[in-house]
Design an enzyme around this catalytic site. Structure first.
Site, PDB file in Angstrom:
ATOM      1  N   ASP A 482      21.804 103.313  40.839  1.00  0.00           N
ATOM      2  CA  ASP A 482      22.265 103.260  39.452  1.00  0.00           C
ATOM      3  C   ASP A 482      22.976 101.916  39.243  1.00  0.00           C
ATOM      4  OD1 ASP A 482      24.572 103.864  37.285  1.00  0.00           O
ATOM      5  OD2 ASP A 482      22.856 105.176  36.945  1.00  0.00           O
ATOM      6  N   ASP A 499      17.551  95.314  28.533  1.00  0.00           N
ATOM      7  CA  ASP A 499      16.150  95.497  28.947  1.00  0.00           C
ATOM      8  C   ASP A 499      15.711  94.390  29.906  1.00  0.00           C
ATOM      9  OD1 ASP A 499      15.978  97.745  27.404  1.00  0.00           O
ATOM     10  OD2 ASP A 499      14.927  96.795  25.743  1.00  0.00           O
ATOM     11  N   GLU A 526      19.349 103.451  33.358  1.00  0.00           N
ATOM     12  CA  GLU A 526      19.563 102.474  34.427  1.00  0.00           C
ATOM     13  C   GLU A 526      19.457 103.096  35.816  1.00  0.00           C
ATOM     14  OE1 GLU A 526      23.688 103.946  33.140  1.00  0.00           O
ATOM     15  OE2 GLU A 526      21.690 103.650  32.317  1.00  0.00           O
TER      16      GLU A 526
END
Length: 615
Positions: A482, A499, A526
């Site tokens: 993560d 992005d 994410e």
């Protein structure tokens, strides 16, 4: 009672002493015995304008104060456009008990001619130099980008220093003058060298980075950016005296030609790049014609420098550059009002640079004084401007990529719709339908942003692996990754930048995990999943640590993160035979729990959970 001749003689001696005292008071001596830092000599020197260029050092020494010397009241001497030669005079005294050496610096690397003389108390010339930007670099007593001259003053004595400043054709730049000790000069030179090293290093890094981007993408805007940045780099390197010192020290004429010629090239490349960056040929063709006309005038006005004429160059170039600057700002402002994001980036970037350029040219014209703002405004403004334009180009390229991706998706959707309506027709249409269906299958398996396997594939593939490992008894290693503080990153830099980070993270994953059995998934937002083809927990952790260090090494700025850059936290689970893990969800839960332990432990780390049997 003394005779009259004796009385007259005494009075004459008294009058002569009084005149000498007044003469000494006209030019107060500067005590240098205890000088440790740097002294700005601008307000301390005396000036003499030599209109006919008739004075020599012998006349100045013999005639003393009979000439029209004037006290300078300028912090930095600036004669602007002048057809005269100028003499500077100062007197230094050493009140200490030891001989001292002091360094006199004329901190203007582009000054044409400089003659310096040091006179002792008997009126003899003890040191002299003939140097300047139009003489070979080795004419300088100390090898430095500016003009530095050593002045030796014995204990208890004084020295008088004369400087003759002259130009090739009447163009003077601001002339800062300093007196300092060796230690003071070394500290000043080190500060300047560090600042310029960082500045030119940053410009060079941007140039190489965008050149490599052009090689990989063939995007024309990048090549124009590199050409513009290259012309500006050479201009600044020459204007600051480094090119003459390191590149062509024996070519003073060529060195003087390079500055105005590069200004013209810089102006022309500015027009070419701006036209491409803002797409003016499409949005405002009229502005393109005016822009190139003014830029061409700037370039043509620099050509007289090839024939040795410099003052006319700047008389033409300064107003042309002002017109060009105002035109660019006006067009960018107009496009910004119409909602053009690139124009807004351009307006901020070029606005900062043009303010710096305007301050510099106004200083050259003598309108503004010389100070740290007017001297380094171009460097500060250009550094900010080039960084913003580079980011703008990245945004522009990514925008084109997104538009292309949207067009491709629309095409696929249209193909799917047509195939559904025409599946009863000829076999060619059937083959087209099958091809479209295969493309859709690929899209259904992968995440459209990163190209990694999606969450649906995660459940199917990992479930298959669990069943296979139960039969074979082999260990299975699965990790959840993560990105740290990603919501704060989106809030700070925007979702578009977020992005881009996700794509860079995915690209780095594909580079690091290439084994045939490795599987990479984007689980959502994410969060990523990694199914590793390794046999031990230690091996899996080493792989994740190498990737974590590589991600941190990308140095993607993240001001809101405690680490200052983009990092990630990992939770790694290892099981053997997988009997302790009933299904995919349980495996994911264990890895996710380990990952949150990493988050709780200051982030940017790998936490493992081992279910391997110990034998």
């Amino acid at each position: 009672m003394p005779s009259l001749p004796v009385t007259v003689l005494g009075f004459a001696r008294w009058l002569l002493a009084l005149l000498c005292l007044v003469s000494v008071n006209v030019q107060a001596a500067i005590e240098v015995g205890t000088l440790s830092g740097e002294l700005n000599l601008g307000p301390h020197v005396e000036l003499l304008e030599d209109v006919a260029r008739e004075y020599g050092i012998e006349q100045l020494v013999s005639r003393g104060d009979a000439l029209a010397w004037q006290a300078s009241r300028q912090e930095t001497l600036n004669f602007s456009f002048s057809s005269s030669a100028w003499w500077l005079r100062l007197r230094v005294v050493n009140g200490s008990s030891d001989e001292v050496r002091r360094l006199l610096e004329l901190a203007m690397p582009l000054h044409d001619y400089l003659d310096a003389y040091v006179i002792d108390e008997q009126g003899e010339v003890v040191s002299q130099w003939r140097t300047g930007n139009r003489r070979d670099f080795d004419s300088r007593p100390i090898a430095h980008r500016t003009f530095v001259m050593p002045v030796h003053i014995p204990a208890g004595e004084s020295r008088e220093v004369f400087l003759r400043l002259d130009t090739h054709d009447g163009l003077y730049d601001a002339t800062p003058l300093y007196l300092m000790s060796d230690a003071g000069f070394l500290a000043k030179a080190q500060r300047e060298l560090m600042a310029f090293s960082l500045y030119f290093g940053a410009l060079l890094a941007l140039l190489i980075y965008n050149l490599l981007l052009y090689v990989s993408t063939r995007e024309r805007s990048l090549l124009l950016y590199v050409a513009y940045l290259g012309s500006f780099f050479v201009l600044m390197f020459a204007a600051r005296g480094f090119a003459f010192q390191y590149w062509w020290p024996t070519l003073p004429m060529f060195n003087n030609q390079m500055v105005p010629i590069n200004i013209g090239i810089f102006a022309f490349m500015l027009a070419v790049f701006s036209n491409s960056f803002l797409s003016l040929s499409h949005h405002a063709p009229w502005s393109t014609r005016v822009l190139f006309a003014v830029a061409g005038l700037c370039l043509l006005s620099s050509l007289p420098a090839l024939l040795g004429h410099y003052a006319p160059v700047f008389r033409l170039m300064i107003p042309a550059a002002i017109v060009l600057s105002c035109l660019l700002l006006g067009v960018a402002f107009w496009r910004s009002l119409r909602g053009d994001t690139l124009a807004r980036i351009y307006l901020v970037a070029w606005g900062v640079l043009l303010v710096g350029v305007a301050l510099y040219f106004l200083r050259v014209a003598g309108i503004l004084p010389y100070n740290i703002v007017t001297e380094y405004a171009v460097q500060v403004g250009s550094g900010i401007e080039f960084l913003l334009l580079s980011l703008g180009l990245a945004w522009k390229i990514n925008q084109f990529k997104n538009e292309k991706l949207a067009a491709e998706r629309a095409t696929i959707e249209l193909q799917r719709s047509l195939n559904q309506r025409l599946e009863d027709q000829v076999q060619q249409r059937t083959r087209e339908l099958e091809r479209a269906n295969r493309q859709l299958t690929i899209l259904a398996r992968t995440d459209p942003l990163t190209g990694l396997l999606n969450r649906r594939q995660f459940h199917e593939l990992v479930d298959q692996e669990l069943q296979r490992r139960r039969r074979s008894g082999q260990p299975l290693l699965f990790a959840v990754m993560d990105i740290d503080d990603f919501k704060l990153y989106n809030d700070t830099y925007g979702h578009q930048a977020g992005d881009e980070v996700l794509m860079r993270v995915a690209t780095l994953l594909l580079d690091h995990f290439r084994r045939a059995g490795d599987r990479l998934f984007r689980l959502g937002g994410e969060e990523f999943g990694l199914l590793l083809e390794v046999d031990s927990l230690q091996a899996g952790k080493q792989l994740l640590e190498r990737y974590r260090e590589a991600l941190q090494g990308l140095a993607i700025p993240h001001e809101a993160s405690r680490h200052g850059v983009i990092t990630a936290s990992f939770g790694l689970v290892a099981c053997q035979g997988c009997e302790a893990v009933r299904d995919v969800q349980a495996l994911y839960h264990l890895a996710d729990k380990a990952m949150y332990e990493a988050k709780a432990s200051d982030r940017n780390r790998v936490v493992t959970c081992s279910l391997l049997s110990e034998t």
